[in-house]
Scaffold this motif. Structure first.
Motif, PDB file in Angstrom:
ATOM      1  N   PRO A 115       0.872  -1.168  -0.010  1.00 55.67           N
ATOM      2  CA  PRO A 115       0.066  -0.130   0.057  1.00 55.67           C
ATOM      3  C   PRO A 115       1.055   1.302  -0.060  1.00 55.67           C
ATOM      4  O   PRO A 115       1.898   1.143   0.783  1.00 55.67           O
ATOM      5  N   ASP A 116       0.537   2.245  -0.634  1.00 59.05           N
ATOM      6  CA  ASP A 116       1.223   3.391  -0.947  1.00 59.05           C
ATOM      7  C   ASP A 116       0.439   4.634  -0.009  1.00 59.05           C
ATOM      8  O   ASP A 116      -0.517   5.293  -0.366  1.00 59.05           O
ATOM      9  N   ILE A 117       1.007   4.780   1.073  1.00 60.03           N
ATOM     10  CA  ILE A 117       0.456   5.791   2.076  1.00 60.03           C
ATOM     11  C   ILE A 117       0.699   7.221   1.589  1.00 60.03           C
ATOM     12  O   ILE A 117      -0.098   7.974   1.784  1.00 60.03           O
ATOM     13  N   GLY A 118       1.788   7.332   0.918  1.00 58.64           N
ATOM     14  CA  GLY A 118       2.327   8.747   0.353  1.00 58.64           C
ATOM     15  C   GLY A 118       1.120   9.064  -0.598  1.00 58.64           C
ATOM     16  O   GLY A 118       0.653  10.185  -0.736  1.00 58.64           O
ATOM     17  N   GLU A 119       0.528   7.948  -1.252  1.00 61.86           N
ATOM     18  CA  GLU A 119      -0.488   8.388  -2.562  1.00 61.86           C
ATOM     19  C   GLU A 119      -1.701   8.529  -1.799  1.00 61.86           C
ATOM     20  O   GLU A 119      -2.542   9.539  -2.350  1.00 61.86           O
ATOM     21  N   ALA A 120      -2.183   7.747  -0.912  1.00 58.66           N
ATOM     22  CA  ALA A 120      -3.403   7.838  -0.197  1.00 58.66           C
ATOM     23  C   ALA A 120      -3.417   9.159   0.582  1.00 58.66           C
ATOM     24  O   ALA A 120      -4.611  10.020   0.456  1.00 58.66           O
ATOM     25  N   LEU A 121      -2.265   9.595   1.231  1.00 57.15           N
ATOM     26  CA  LEU A 121      -2.348  11.105   1.758  1.00 57.15           C
ATOM     27  C   LEU A 121      -2.357  12.066   0.838  1.00 57.15           C
ATOM     28  O   LEU A 121      -3.258  12.964   0.895  1.00 57.15           O
ATOM     29  N   ALA A 122      -1.822  11.997  -0.404  1.00 60.50           N
ATOM     30  CA  ALA A 122      -2.061  13.076  -1.383  1.00 60.50           C
ATOM     31  C   ALA A 122      -3.388  12.945  -1.925  1.00 60.50           C
ATOM     32  O   ALA A 122      -3.771  14.113  -2.448  1.00 60.50           O
ATOM     33  N   VAL A 123      -3.832  11.743  -2.096  1.00 59.07           N
ATOM     34  CA  VAL A 123      -5.235  11.834  -2.624  1.00 59.07           C
ATOM     35  C   VAL A 123      -6.167  12.519  -1.688  1.00 59.07           C
ATOM     36  O   VAL A 123      -7.067  13.037  -2.187  1.00 59.07           O
ATOM     37  N   PHE A 124      -6.215  12.303  -0.239  1.00 64.65           N
ATOM     38  CA  PHE A 124      -6.903  13.094   0.418  1.00 64.65           C
ATOM     39  C   PHE A 124      -6.490  14.457   0.522  1.00 64.65           C
ATOM     40  O   PHE A 124      -7.816  15.382   0.784  1.00 64.65           O
ATOM     41  N   GLU A 125      -5.484  14.869   0.484  1.00 63.83           N
ATOM     42  CA  GLU A 125      -5.280  16.539   0.466  1.00 63.83           C
ATOM     43  C   GLU A 125      -5.781  17.064  -0.841  1.00 63.83           C
ATOM     44  O   GLU A 125      -6.399  18.154  -0.461  1.00 63.83           O
TER      45      GLU A 125
END
Length: 152
Positions: A115-125
């Motif tokens: 899982p790419d937490i950086g991508e998940a956070l970027a999508v949320f932001e």
């Protein structure tokens, strides 16, 4: 008589141009300093929230309960005591970040990809910025009024 001489007039014009250039530079410098300060503040807020998230998801074993606890942690951190549709919408979107963090900390054989937490956070932001017209991290700038100390 000396003020009206073309040489003095040219020097005065040059001095005014230099003053104007200095004022413009100071304005752009101040704007850039404010931009850098905001970037720094957001970076530290992002780091602290993600650190808390990872601490929370690392300590739990059951995915749904741990993710729910992570969402409550964010809610508490933001000082949200009452519910609203807008707040609930943010928490539902943040839950996706918490789920990804849990999956990153607790890998399973079902997930072939990490899982790419950086991508998940970027999508949320990006979602928050699109939905609200401002960065998510400004929510942490709420003013806490001073309360009077009352001794009974």
């Amino acid at each position: 008589m000396t003020d009206s001489h073309p040489f003095i007039t040219a020097l005065a014009d040059d001095a005014k141009c230099c003053e104007q250039a200095e004022q413009e530079f100071r304005a752009t410098m101040n704007a850039r300093v404010a931009e850098l300060a905001q970037s720094r503040a957001f970076a530290y807020r992002r780091m602290n929230v993600m650190r808390s998230l990872f601490d929370t998801v690392s300590s739990g074993q059951e995915r749904d309960a741990t993710v729910a606890r992570a969402v409550v942690m964010l809610r508490d951190r933001l000082g949200w005591r009452e519910d609203s549709d807008a707040r609930q919408e943010v928490l539902v979107e943040y839950e996706k970040v918490a789920q990804t963090a849990f999956d990153a900390v607790h890998p399973s054989e079902d997930n072939a990809l990490e899982p790419d937490i950086g991508e998940a956070l970027a999508v949320f932001e990006a979602w928050y910025a699109e939905a609200r017209g401002k960065p998510f991290w400004v929510l942490f700038e709420h003013y806490m009024p001073e309360t009077q100390l009352v001794d009974f």
